[in-house]
Design an enzyme around this catalytic site. Structure first.
Site: not given
Length: 300
Positions: A166, A267
Site C-alpha cells: 500500500h 499499490e
C-alpha cells in the site's frame, strides 16, 4: 526520534544500522547508510521513510502521524496480507500490518542495504485458525527501493490470498500530477462499483479509489515540478490507485485535512480477480520497485 537502543537485537547489524525507539516507545530499524537513509517499524514491518542519497523521499507519511505503538501508520508502505481491504472478516487489510515481526537478516555493501523480516508461524496460526502460511518480507534499499512479500502455503489444502503493498508516494500537489502507463486499462471504480476504461493518463479532481486489472507494466507518476516516480511490479496483475480527497480526509485517522494534496497511493496488488489460490507448497512473490528517474532526482 530518539536514538536509544530498543529490544535485544535478533541479528548482527552492520555499521550505520541500529534498533531504536521513538518517544512513544515504538521500535524501528534505523538505516543511515552512505547510499540511503530509511526507517522500518518492527510492528507491521512497515517502512515509513526511504530517501536515497541526493534524492527526495520516495515515500510520504502524514504530518499528523504520531507513530504510536499498537496503532497502524498513515503513510510509508503498509503490508496488506493475506487479504486486501475488507474482503474477509477481521481487521481491514489483514493481519500483517498490525502484527509484530521478527528481524531475520540484515546486510549491506557499498551500494545498498538488504533487510529480511518474518511473521512468526505461531502468530499466523493464532490469528488465522485453520490456515498454514509462511510469510517473509524483503527490503532492498539503495538508489531505489524494492519491497517483496514472500508467501508460502505450508498447509495440505489450497489457500486463498489477496494482498497489496500500500505505497504512499509524495506529490507537490495532487491536482497537478498525472499517472501514465494505465491508458486503455479496465478498472473497477470502488466508489461506484462500476467497471470503466481508462482514457488517457490518470488525473485527479476528486476522491479516487480504483483497482486496475490485467496490467503488469510500469506505472509512472509525473509531477508538475518534473519529478518522476516509477513503480515497477512483479507477481502483480492489478494495481490500486487511491487518493481520499477532501471529504474522506476529514474521516481518516492520523491524517491532516490537507494531507490529500501531497500524497498518492500506487499499490502493487493481487486484488479483485487478481487474487491468487496457492496450492500446497506453492510460493508467491509480490514485489514493488519504486524509483525516481535519474534526470528528475532533486528533492521534492
Amino acid at each position: 526520534m530518539q536514538s536509544q537502543t530498543s529490544a535485544q537485537q535478533p541479528v548482527q547489524l552492520p555499521a550505520g544500522i541500529r534498533l531504536i525507539q521513538n518517544q512513544h516507545g515504538r521500535d524501528f530499524l534505523q538505516i543511515d547508510h552512505p547510499a540511503v537513509s530509511a526507517r522500518i517499524a518492527m510492528e507491521g514491518a512497515h517502512i515509513t521513510h526511504c530517501q536515497p542519497s541526493g534524492q527526495g523521499p520516495l515515500l510520504w507519511i502524514s504530518s499528523d502521524e504520531p507513530e504510536l505503538p499498537g496503532k497502524t501508520i498513515r503513510g510509508g508502505i503498509p503490508l496488506c496480507w493475506p487479504w486486501f481491504s475488507n474482503t474477509r472478516a477481521g481487521p481491514a487489510h489483514g493481519i500483517a500490518r498490525i502484527s509484530p515481526w521478527q528481524l531475520t537478516a540484515v546486510s549491506s555493501n557499498a551500494d545498498q542495504v538488504s533487510v529480511r523480516m518474518s511473521l512468526a508461524n505461531s502468530l499466523i496460526a493464532q490469528a488465522l485458525p485453520g490456515e498454514k502460511w509462511q510469510l517473509d518480507v524483503e527490503f532492498v534499499l539503495g538508489s531505489d527501493l524494492m519491497v517483496t512479500l514472500i508467501t508460502r502455503n505450508m498447509g495440505e489444502e489450497p489457500q486463498a490470498l489477496s494482498q497489496a503493498l500500500h505505497s504512499y508516494l509524495p506529490v507537490s500537489g495532487i491536482d497537478q500530477v498525472m499517472v501514465q502507463g494505465l491508458e486503455s486499462c479496465t478498472y473497477l471504480d470502488q466508489l461506484t462499483g462500476h467497471l470503466q476504461i481508462q482514457q488517457g493518463p490518470v488525473r485527479f479532481t476528486a476522491e479516487t479509489d480504483r483497482i486496475y486489472f490485467n496490467h503488469s507494466g510500469e506505472v509512472r507518476l509525473i509531477d508538475a515540478n518534473k519529478q518522476v516516480i516509477s513503480v515497477q511490479r512483479e507477481g502483480s496483475d492489478s494495481v490500486v490507485v487511491w487518493n481520499p480527497w477532501i471529504e474522506k480526509s476529514l474521516r481518516l485517522s492520523h491524517f491532516a485535512s490537507d494531507d490529500y494534496q501531497h500524497m498518492l497511493c500506487i499499490e502493487a496488488a493481487n486484488a479483485g480477480p487478481d487474487a491468487r489460490i496457492l496450492e500446497p507448497g506453492e510460493t508467491h512473490r509480490l514485489s514493488s520497485r519504486i524509483t525516481r528517474d535519474a534526470a528528475d532526482n532533486s528533492a521534492v
